[in-house]
Design a protein around this motif. Structure first.
Motif, mmCIF file in Angstrom:
data_model
loop_
_atom_site.group_PDB
_atom_site.id
_atom_site.type_symbol
_atom_site.label_atom_id
_atom_site.label_comp_id
_atom_site.label_asym_id
_atom_site.label_seq_id
_atom_site.Cartn_x
_atom_site.Cartn_y
_atom_site.Cartn_z
ATOM 1 N N ARG A 1 7.660 5.023 7.126
ATOM 2 C CA ARG A 1 6.758 4.069 7.385
ATOM 3 C C ARG A 1 7.240 2.870 6.582
ATOM 4 O O ARG A 1 7.188 1.466 7.018
ATOM 5 N N LEU A 2 7.772 3.122 5.431
ATOM 6 C CA LEU A 2 8.109 1.888 4.594
ATOM 7 C C LEU A 2 9.280 1.101 4.995
ATOM 8 O O LEU A 2 9.416 -0.117 4.937
ATOM 9 N N LYS A 3 10.153 1.991 5.475
ATOM 10 C CA LYS A 3 11.570 1.648 5.850
ATOM 11 C C LYS A 3 11.089 0.793 7.368
ATOM 12 O O LYS A 3 11.985 -0.025 7.538
ATOM 13 N N PHE B 1 8.411 12.215 3.196
ATOM 14 C CA PHE B 1 9.182 11.758 4.521
ATOM 15 C C PHE B 1 8.447 10.771 5.218
ATOM 16 O O PHE B 1 9.205 9.693 5.598
ATOM 17 N N SER B 2 7.102 11.223 5.565
ATOM 18 C CA SER B 2 6.463 9.848 6.548
ATOM 19 C C SER B 2 6.130 8.676 5.638
ATOM 20 O O SER B 2 6.320 7.277 6.117
ATOM 21 N N ARG C 1 0.749 -1.059 -0.061
ATOM 22 C CA ARG C 1 -0.138 0.160 -0.141
ATOM 23 C C ARG C 1 0.826 1.339 0.142
ATOM 24 O O ARG C 1 0.729 2.048 -0.754
ATOM 25 N N ASP C 2 1.825 1.202 0.855
ATOM 26 C CA ASP C 2 2.923 2.350 0.904
ATOM 27 C C ASP C 2 3.635 2.658 -0.493
ATOM 28 O O ASP C 2 3.747 3.774 -0.607
ATOM 29 N N GLN C 3 3.843 1.655 -1.131
ATOM 30 C CA GLN C 3 4.657 1.806 -2.213
ATOM 31 C C GLN C 3 3.746 2.491 -3.488
ATOM 32 O O GLN C 3 4.378 3.169 -4.138
ATOM 33 N N GLY C 4 2.602 2.403 -3.406
ATOM 34 C CA GLY C 4 1.733 3.185 -4.273
ATOM 35 C C GLY C 4 1.553 4.702 -4.075
ATOM 36 O O GLY C 4 1.119 5.360 -4.957
ATOM 37 N N PHE C 5 1.824 5.195 -2.898
ATOM 38 C CA PHE C 5 1.726 6.638 -2.435
ATOM 39 C C PHE C 5 3.094 7.172 -3.187
ATOM 40 O O PHE C 5 4.189 6.667 -3.144
#
Length: 97
Positions: free
Chosen positions: A45-47, A40-41, A32-36
């Protein structure tokens, strides 16, 4: 001793399944986060999710290895290669983890 091996194996399976569920949730968060768009945030969160993913994969491997070792010891016990004391000692040492 007859019921204890089954209970221990069920416990290992439950722990592994719980870790796999956590890993699936973490993988969903990463996807989900890779689609954004990068920010910075999102990057933070991805890391964090990727670190958690690595830790979960490592814990799953450890639990699977412990389960496999227990099965090998149990077979050795059933074949008469080791005694009950050695099997109990291994169980007591490895249940603490």
């Amino acid at each position: 001793m007859d019921d204890n091996p089954k209970e221990l194996l069920i416990g290992y399976d439950a722990q592994i399944n719980g870790l796999r569920r956590q890993l699936a949730e973490t993988n969903e968060i990463i996807a989900r986060d890779q689609g954004f768009p990068p920010s910075f945030s999102v990057n933070r969160r991805l890391k964090k999710s990727k670190r958690q993913q690595e830790k979960l994969m490592q814990r799953i491997k450890q639990k699977e290895a412990a389960r496999s070792n227990y099965l090998k010891l149990l077979r050795s016990y059933q074949d008469g290669e080791i005694d009950k004391v050695a099997l109990k000692k291994w169980v007591n040492e490895n249940q603490r983890r």
